[in-house]
Design a protein around this motif. Structure first.
Motif, PDB file in Angstrom:
ATOM      1  N   ILE A  84      40.203  46.988  -6.985  1.00  0.00           N
ATOM      2  CA  ILE A  84      39.464  48.070  -6.334  1.00  0.00           C
ATOM      3  C   ILE A  84      38.816  47.525  -5.069  1.00  0.00           C
ATOM      4  CG2 ILE A  84      37.586  49.744  -6.542  1.00  0.00           C
ATOM      5  CD1 ILE A  84      37.997  49.650  -9.576  1.00  0.00           C
ATOM      6  N   THR A  85      38.953  48.290  -3.975  1.00  0.00           N
ATOM      7  CA  THR A  85      38.261  47.964  -2.730  1.00  0.00           C
ATOM      8  C   THR A  85      37.303  49.105  -2.396  1.00  0.00           C
ATOM      9  OG1 THR A  85      39.977  48.971  -1.352  1.00  0.00           O
ATOM     10  CG2 THR A  85      40.198  46.605  -1.812  1.00  0.00           C
ATOM     11  N   VAL A  86      36.361  48.812  -1.499  1.00  0.00           N
ATOM     12  CA  VAL A  86      35.404  49.814  -1.054  1.00  0.00           C
ATOM     13  C   VAL A  86      35.248  49.715   0.460  1.00  0.00           C
ATOM     14  CG1 VAL A  86      33.398  48.307  -1.476  1.00  0.00           C
ATOM     15  CG2 VAL A  86      33.099  50.806  -1.429  1.00  0.00           C
ATOM     16  N   ALA A  87      35.143  50.873   1.111  1.00  0.00           N
ATOM     17  CA  ALA A  87      34.954  50.934   2.565  1.00  0.00           C
ATOM     18  C   ALA A  87      34.334  52.288   2.899  1.00  0.00           C
ATOM     19  CB  ALA A  87      36.282  50.777   3.297  1.00  0.00           C
ATOM     20  N   THR A  88      33.833  52.427   4.104  1.00  0.00           N
ATOM     21  CA  THR A  88      33.356  53.718   4.576  1.00  0.00           C
ATOM     22  C   THR A  88      34.405  54.303   5.512  1.00  0.00           C
ATOM     23  OG1 THR A  88      32.142  52.710   6.398  1.00  0.00           O
ATOM     24  CG2 THR A  88      30.935  53.098   4.349  1.00  0.00           C
ATOM     25  N   ASN A  89      34.342  55.606   5.725  1.00  0.00           N
ATOM     26  CA  ASN A  89      35.357  56.257   6.559  1.00  0.00           C
ATOM     27  C   ASN A  89      35.134  56.035   8.053  1.00  0.00           C
ATOM     28  OD1 ASN A  89      33.094  57.970   6.612  1.00  0.00           O
ATOM     29  ND2 ASN A  89      34.355  59.787   6.928  1.00  0.00           N
ATOM     30  N   ASN A  90      33.929  55.643   8.455  1.00  0.00           N
ATOM     31  CA  ASN A  90      33.621  55.392   9.869  1.00  0.00           C
ATOM     32  C   ASN A  90      32.678  54.201   9.992  1.00  0.00           C
ATOM     33  OD1 ASN A  90      34.995  57.559  11.278  1.00  0.00           O
ATOM     34  ND2 ASN A  90      33.548  58.942  10.268  1.00  0.00           N
ATOM     35  N   THR A  91      32.568  53.664  11.192  1.00  0.00           N
ATOM     36  CA  THR A  91      31.645  52.555  11.424  1.00  0.00           C
ATOM     37  C   THR A  91      30.203  53.053  11.530  1.00  0.00           C
ATOM     38  OG1 THR A  91      32.036  52.683  13.807  1.00  0.00           O
ATOM     39  CG2 THR A  91      33.364  51.105  12.567  1.00  0.00           C
ATOM     40  N   ASP A  92      30.008  54.316  11.933  1.00  0.00           N
ATOM     41  CA  ASP A  92      28.671  54.891  12.075  1.00  0.00           C
ATOM     42  C   ASP A  92      28.498  56.070  11.138  1.00  0.00           C
ATOM     43  OD1 ASP A  92      28.084  53.123  14.166  1.00  0.00           O
ATOM     44  OD2 ASP A  92      28.726  54.548  15.709  1.00  0.00           O
ATOM     45  N   PHE A  93      27.243  56.330  10.789  1.00  0.00           N
ATOM     46  CA  PHE A  93      26.918  57.532  10.031  1.00  0.00           C
ATOM     47  C   PHE A  93      27.151  58.748  10.924  1.00  0.00           C
ATOM     48  CE2 PHE A  93      24.350  54.402   7.794  1.00  0.00           C
ATOM     49  CZ  PHE A  93      24.409  54.812   6.474  1.00  0.00           C
ATOM     50  N   SER A  94      27.535  59.871  10.326  1.00  0.00           N
ATOM     51  CA  SER A  94      27.528  61.127  11.080  1.00  0.00           C
ATOM     52  C   SER A  94      26.082  61.618  11.086  1.00  0.00           C
ATOM     53  CB  SER A  94      28.470  62.151  10.442  1.00  0.00           C
ATOM     54  OG  SER A  94      28.017  62.501   9.157  1.00  0.00           O
ATOM     55  N   TYR A  95      25.719  62.387  12.096  1.00  0.00           N
ATOM     56  CA  TYR A  95      24.328  62.812  12.248  1.00  0.00           C
ATOM     57  C   TYR A  95      24.252  64.321  12.380  1.00  0.00           C
ATOM     58  CZ  TYR A  95      19.834  63.689  14.529  1.00  0.00           C
ATOM     59  OH  TYR A  95      18.597  64.177  14.854  1.00  0.00           O
ATOM     60  N   THR A  96      23.280  64.897  11.680  1.00  0.00           N
ATOM     61  CA  THR A  96      22.948  66.308  11.823  1.00  0.00           C
ATOM     62  C   THR A  96      21.443  66.383  12.043  1.00  0.00           C
ATOM     63  OG1 THR A  96      24.685  66.908  10.265  1.00  0.00           O
ATOM     64  CG2 THR A  96      23.041  68.587  10.746  1.00  0.00           C
ATOM     65  N   GLY A  97      21.041  66.929  13.174  1.00  0.00           N
ATOM     66  CA  GLY A  97      19.615  67.024  13.469  1.00  0.00           C
ATOM     67  C   GLY A  97      19.387  67.505  14.880  1.00  0.00           C
ATOM     68  N   ASP A  98      18.133  67.380  15.338  1.00  0.00           N
ATOM     69  CA  ASP A  98      17.731  67.909  16.631  1.00  0.00           C
ATOM     70  C   ASP A  98      17.858  66.913  17.779  1.00  0.00           C
ATOM     71  OD1 ASP A  98      17.125  70.339  15.435  1.00  0.00           O
ATOM     72  OD2 ASP A  98      15.048  69.733  15.006  1.00  0.00           O
ATOM     73  N   ALA A  99      18.046  65.629  17.494  1.00  0.00           N
ATOM     74  CA  ALA A  99      18.096  64.630  18.569  1.00  0.00           C
ATOM     75  C   ALA A  99      19.336  64.846  19.437  1.00  0.00           C
ATOM     76  CB  ALA A  99      18.111  63.222  17.988  1.00  0.00           C
TER      77      ALA A  99
END
Length: 182
Positions: A84-99
């Motif tokens: 079993i391996t583990v990874a994230t789908n992107n290098t950065d988090f996706s962001y939802t907000g006002d910035a």
């Protein structure tokens, strides 16, 4: 005496002849073609999509020291040895907000994982064995050398430590677990 022997001989001949009737048989080969098969699912949803893990940050201590999730359990089934391996789908988090512009928070160095219980019989990679190791978009070995399994389970926990350098909002990363047969 001869008459008695002749009498029994005449009686035995039809009996012996009667047991030699006709017979026939047939045979057939039955084959099974088995394919390599495996499944990895989250126990709580009984699917390959787990529930959303929400890590709320509301105190200064949480921003500095991090927030830890509850244990998330995976079930693995395989008719052959697997890893079993583990990874994230992107290098950065996706962001939802006002910035605006949207901040770019890297996953690496912020989101970590540990194996909290290993019911697979395989070896936990040393980085994840009882300690939190940072996740990234590069696949990392999580469990190796697992034999075939009917219902093996694996429990993991997340820890996030974003620090104080990011504005409020929701940051999300998709963590992907891949079970593969070598």
């Amino acid at each position: 005496m001869r008459k008695i022997i002749t009498f029994f001989a005449l009686i035995a001949i039809p009996v012996l002849s009667y047991g030699q009737g006709a017979s026939a048989s047939a045979s057939q080969v039955v084959t099974m073609t088995l394919s390599n098969i495996m499944s990895i699912t989250f126990v709580s949803t009984n699917s390959n999509v787990g529930p959303i893990v929400n890590l709320p940050f509301s105190t200064l201590s949480q921003y500095k020291n991090g927030v830890t999730s509850t244990a998330q359990q995976l079930k693995i089934q395989s008719n052959k040895a697997y890893n079993i391996t583990v990874a994230t789908n992107n290098t950065d988090f996706s962001y939802t907000g006002d910035a605006n512009p949207a901040p770019a928070m890297p996953v690496s160095g912020v989101l970590s994982l540990q194996v909290s219980a290993n019911g697979t019989g395989g070896s936990v990679a040393s980085d994840f064995n009882g300690t939190y190791a940072s996740l990234s978009s590069t696949p990392h070995n999580l469990i190796s050398s697992v034999g075939y399994s009917n219902n093996n389970t694996l429990s993991i926990q997340y820890e996030a430590t974003p620090g104080l350098g990011y504005p409020s909002g929701t940051y999300a990363a998709n963590v992907i677990y891949t079970a593969s047969q070598p």
